[in-house]
Motif scaffolding. Sequence first.
Motif, PDB file in Angstrom:
ATOM      1  N   ILE A 188      46.120 -42.110  17.201  1.00 35.42           N
ATOM      2  CA  ILE A 188      45.555 -42.370  18.525  1.00 35.42           C
ATOM      3  C   ILE A 188      46.262 -41.533  19.586  1.00 35.42           C
ATOM      4  O   ILE A 188      45.640 -40.987  20.498  1.00 35.42           O
ATOM      5  N   PHE A 189      47.620 -41.348  19.431  1.00 36.76           N
ATOM      6  CA  PHE A 189      48.360 -40.544  20.393  1.00 36.76           C
ATOM      7  C   PHE A 189      48.012 -39.069  20.230  1.00 36.76           C
ATOM      8  O   PHE A 189      48.001 -38.325  21.195  1.00 36.76           O
ATOM      9  N   GLU A 247      51.644 -55.524  -0.233  1.00 34.75           N
ATOM     10  CA  GLU A 247      51.862 -56.404   0.904  1.00 34.75           C
ATOM     11  C   GLU A 247      50.552 -56.601   1.655  1.00 34.75           C
ATOM     12  O   GLU A 247      49.689 -55.735   1.690  1.00 34.75           O
ATOM     13  N   SER A 248      50.435 -57.752   2.270  1.00 33.49           N
ATOM     14  CA  SER A 248      49.223 -58.057   3.043  1.00 33.49           C
ATOM     15  C   SER A 248      49.423 -57.603   4.487  1.00 33.49           C
ATOM     16  O   SER A 248      50.484 -57.801   5.059  1.00 33.49           O
ATOM     17  N   HIS A 249      48.413 -56.952   5.071  1.00 36.91           N
ATOM     18  CA  HIS A 249      48.458 -56.454   6.423  1.00 36.91           C
ATOM     19  C   HIS A 249      47.279 -57.015   7.199  1.00 36.91           C
ATOM     20  O   HIS A 249      46.193 -57.185   6.648  1.00 36.91           O
ATOM     21  N   THR A 250      47.530 -57.271   8.467  1.00 37.36           N
ATOM     22  CA  THR A 250      46.464 -57.729   9.354  1.00 37.36           C
ATOM     23  C   THR A 250      45.806 -56.522   9.998  1.00 37.36           C
ATOM     24  O   THR A 250      46.488 -55.692  10.614  1.00 37.36           O
ATOM     25  N   PHE A 251      44.500 -56.410   9.857  1.00 36.17           N
ATOM     26  CA  PHE A 251      43.757 -55.293  10.425  1.00 36.17           C
ATOM     27  C   PHE A 251      42.459 -55.834  11.024  1.00 36.17           C
ATOM     28  O   PHE A 251      41.723 -56.572  10.364  1.00 36.17           O
ATOM     29  N   LEU A 252      42.251 -55.488  12.270  1.00 33.05           N
ATOM     30  CA  LEU A 252      41.090 -55.980  13.013  1.00 33.05           C
ATOM     31  C   LEU A 252      39.989 -54.938  13.004  1.00 33.05           C
ATOM     32  O   LEU A 252      40.229 -53.757  13.287  1.00 33.05           O
ATOM     33  N   THR A 253      38.805 -55.358  12.669  1.00 35.49           N
ATOM     34  CA  THR A 253      37.628 -54.480  12.734  1.00 35.49           C
ATOM     35  C   THR A 253      36.742 -54.807  13.923  1.00 35.49           C
ATOM     36  O   THR A 253      35.806 -54.063  14.213  1.00 35.49           O
ATOM     37  N   LYS A 254      37.013 -55.901  14.583  1.00 37.61           N
ATOM     38  CA  LYS A 254      36.276 -56.239  15.806  1.00 37.61           C
ATOM     39  C   LYS A 254      37.202 -57.025  16.725  1.00 37.61           C
ATOM     40  O   LYS A 254      38.294 -57.426  16.342  1.00 37.61           O
ATOM     41  N   GLN A 255      36.754 -57.217  17.926  1.00 39.59           N
ATOM     42  CA  GLN A 255      37.584 -57.846  18.956  1.00 39.59           C
ATOM     43  C   GLN A 255      37.871 -59.295  18.585  1.00 39.59           C
ATOM     44  O   GLN A 255      36.965 -60.063  18.255  1.00 39.59           O
ATOM     45  N   PRO A 256      39.179 -59.693  18.670  1.00 37.35           N
ATOM     46  CA  PRO A 256      39.496 -61.096  18.355  1.00 37.35           C
ATOM     47  C   PRO A 256      38.867 -62.039  19.391  1.00 37.35           C
ATOM     48  O   PRO A 256      38.637 -61.673  20.548  1.00 37.35           O
ATOM     49  N   SER A 257      38.617 -63.257  18.963  1.00 36.31           N
ATOM     50  CA  SER A 257      37.994 -64.237  19.870  1.00 36.31           C
ATOM     51  C   SER A 257      38.949 -64.698  20.961  1.00 36.31           C
ATOM     52  O   SER A 257      38.524 -65.231  21.981  1.00 36.31           O
ATOM     53  N   CYS A 258      40.269 -64.500  20.766  1.00 37.91           N
ATOM     54  CA  CYS A 258      41.231 -64.933  21.785  1.00 37.91           C
ATOM     55  C   CYS A 258      41.272 -63.999  22.983  1.00 37.91           C
ATOM     56  O   CYS A 258      41.829 -64.340  24.021  1.00 37.91           O
ATOM     57  N   ILE A 259      40.732 -62.806  22.850  1.00 43.25           N
ATOM     58  CA  ILE A 259      40.689 -61.845  23.957  1.00 43.25           C
ATOM     59  C   ILE A 259      39.330 -61.959  24.623  1.00 43.25           C
ATOM     60  O   ILE A 259      38.300 -61.584  24.026  1.00 43.25           O
ATOM     61  N   LYS A 260      39.325 -62.487  25.834  1.00 38.58           N
ATOM     62  CA  LYS A 260      38.063 -62.749  26.521  1.00 38.58           C
ATOM     63  C   LYS A 260      37.999 -61.948  27.819  1.00 38.58           C
ATOM     64  O   LYS A 260      38.869 -61.146  28.123  1.00 38.58           O
ATOM     65  N   THR A 263      35.353 -56.445  26.954  1.00 40.13           N
ATOM     66  CA  THR A 263      35.144 -55.914  25.607  1.00 40.13           C
ATOM     67  C   THR A 263      36.088 -54.753  25.390  1.00 40.13           C
ATOM     68  O   THR A 263      36.189 -53.846  26.232  1.00 40.13           O
ATOM     69  N   LEU A 264      36.817 -54.756  24.280  1.00 43.07           N
ATOM     70  CA  LEU A 264      37.748 -53.698  23.971  1.00 43.07           C
ATOM     71  C   LEU A 264      37.004 -52.435  23.565  1.00 43.07           C
ATOM     72  O   LEU A 264      36.007 -52.480  22.852  1.00 43.07           O
ATOM     73  N   LYS A 265      37.509 -51.299  24.047  1.00 40.61           N
ATOM     74  CA  LYS A 265      37.000 -50.014  23.593  1.00 40.61           C
ATOM     75  C   LYS A 265      37.530 -49.741  22.193  1.00 40.61           C
ATOM     76  O   LYS A 265      38.516 -50.336  21.747  1.00 40.61           O
ATOM     77  N   PRO A 266      36.882 -48.821  21.464  1.00 42.72           N
ATOM     78  CA  PRO A 266      37.361 -48.527  20.099  1.00 42.72           C
ATOM     79  C   PRO A 266      38.816 -48.073  20.068  1.00 42.72           C
ATOM     80  O   PRO A 266      39.585 -48.489  19.205  1.00 42.72           O
ATOM     81  N   TYR A 267      39.228 -47.214  21.022  1.00 45.51           N
ATOM     82  CA  TYR A 267      40.626 -46.745  21.006  1.00 45.51           C
ATOM     83  C   TYR A 267      41.578 -47.881  21.350  1.00 45.51           C
ATOM     84  O   TYR A 267      42.729 -47.902  20.898  1.00 45.51           O
ATOM     85  N   GLN A 268      41.119 -48.873  22.174  1.00 44.29           N
ATOM     86  CA  GLN A 268      41.967 -50.019  22.474  1.00 44.29           C
ATOM     87  C   GLN A 268      42.159 -50.904  21.245  1.00 44.29           C
ATOM     88  O   GLN A 268      43.251 -51.433  21.005  1.00 44.29           O
ATOM     89  N   LEU A 269      41.085 -51.072  20.469  1.00 44.29           N
ATOM     90  CA  LEU A 269      41.186 -51.852  19.239  1.00 44.29           C
ATOM     91  C   LEU A 269      42.123 -51.174  18.244  1.00 44.29           C
ATOM     92  O   LEU A 269      42.914 -51.831  17.559  1.00 44.29           O
ATOM     93  N   GLU A 270      42.073 -49.832  18.174  1.00 43.83           N
ATOM     94  CA  GLU A 270      42.961 -49.115  17.277  1.00 43.83           C
ATOM     95  C   GLU A 270      44.414 -49.242  17.744  1.00 43.83           C
ATOM     96  O   GLU A 270      45.335 -49.383  16.935  1.00 43.83           O
ATOM     97  N   GLY A 271      44.625 -49.182  19.079  1.00 49.39           N
ATOM     98  CA  GLY A 271      45.975 -49.380  19.585  1.00 49.39           C
ATOM     99  C   GLY A 271      46.505 -50.774  19.266  1.00 49.39           C
ATOM    100  O   GLY A 271      47.690 -50.954  18.971  1.00 49.39           O
ATOM    101  N   LEU A 272      45.636 -51.792  19.356  1.00 46.31           N
ATOM    102  CA  LEU A 272      46.047 -53.150  19.014  1.00 46.31           C
ATOM    103  C   LEU A 272      46.448 -53.244  17.551  1.00 46.31           C
ATOM    104  O   LEU A 272      47.456 -53.878  17.196  1.00 46.31           O
ATOM    105  N   ASN A 273      45.687 -52.590  16.661  1.00 47.19           N
ATOM    106  CA  ASN A 273      46.051 -52.575  15.244  1.00 47.19           C
ATOM    107  C   ASN A 273      47.382 -51.862  15.019  1.00 47.19           C
ATOM    108  O   ASN A 273      48.186 -52.259  14.169  1.00 47.19           O
ATOM    109  N   TRP A 274      47.604 -50.801  15.808  1.00 47.64           N
ATOM    110  CA  TRP A 274      48.859 -50.069  15.659  1.00 47.64           C
ATOM    111  C   TRP A 274      50.046 -50.945  16.059  1.00 47.64           C
ATOM    112  O   TRP A 274      51.074 -50.963  15.393  1.00 47.64           O
ATOM    113  N   MET A 275      49.920 -51.729  17.146  1.00 42.75           N
ATOM    114  CA  MET A 275      51.000 -52.621  17.559  1.00 42.75           C
ATOM    115  C   MET A 275      51.224 -53.737  16.539  1.00 42.75           C
ATOM    116  O   MET A 275      52.358 -54.145  16.288  1.00 42.75           O
TER     117      MET A 275
END
Length: 285
Positions: A188-189, A247-260, A263-275
């Motif tokens: 992403i960077f 090992e099991s990893h958490t990876f989001l393919t769509k915006q979590p329901s806790c974020i209201k 709407t997250l942009k695709p690069y924002q969702l990728e940044g969230l996965n990176w964090m």
Amino acid sequence: MVVTKAKTAFGFWQADKLAGIMRRDDVDGMGKAMKILSAEWQTLSDLDRKPYLDREEEDRARYQRECRDADEAAYLAHQERKKKNQMPAEDENLVSSSRGARAQQDAERAKRDAKAQARREAADARLTEEEREERRAAKAAKRAEVLERQRKKDAEEKAVADRHKKLDKEATKKTADRLKYLLAQSDIFSRLKDGKSRTTEDASRADAGGGYKSKHSPAKKKGRPKKDEEAAPDGEGLDEDDEEEGESHTFLTKQPSCIKFGTLKPYQLEGLNWMIHLAEKGLNG
């Protein structure tokens, strides 16, 4: 021109009568004499006062006339001084500082400088050759001391400047290494740095799938069948890479329901996965 103040009628009366009153036996001072004068003035009739009132009018006219003459004389003198300052002489140097207060100050300064120079020359003439040599040596030593202090000061300033330059280079290198490390963690960077936008193919896949699929998405594992893994006792037969892949990893393919509230942009969702990835690895990004 000095203008004498106009006298009053009582002043003329006082000038005429005061000397005679002071010679009286019952008068022992100026205070008592003035009281007698005031009392007699109050008892005078208009006919007796008239000569003094006329003298008062004459003196007032004299005072006003002298005041006018004095004012005219002062005005003419002022105009003459002004004209003299404005009109240069035939042989005068037409420089702004050649007349007036500035010229006077320059002349006085020149006189002081000439006197000081004369005193220095006279004092130098009284010195012997040995004393002159000592003075020259003292001046040379003082000059050398000043030059040495200046040399040390320049050396210190150069050392500080070199130190700052070295620190700046180290800080630049650390920044470059940090950026290189961050670029290696996620593409992403790299995309933000290169100014590249996400391809339309990724956008279409995001619209079709209801979420954005990142390049970091866990691919389908290629390796031995699961039954072989279960057959290996206590992880035997698995190398370090296999254990990390397990090992099991958490990876989001769509915006979590806790974020209201947006709407997250695709690069924002990728940044969230990176964090999330950094948090799972215990790294500080």
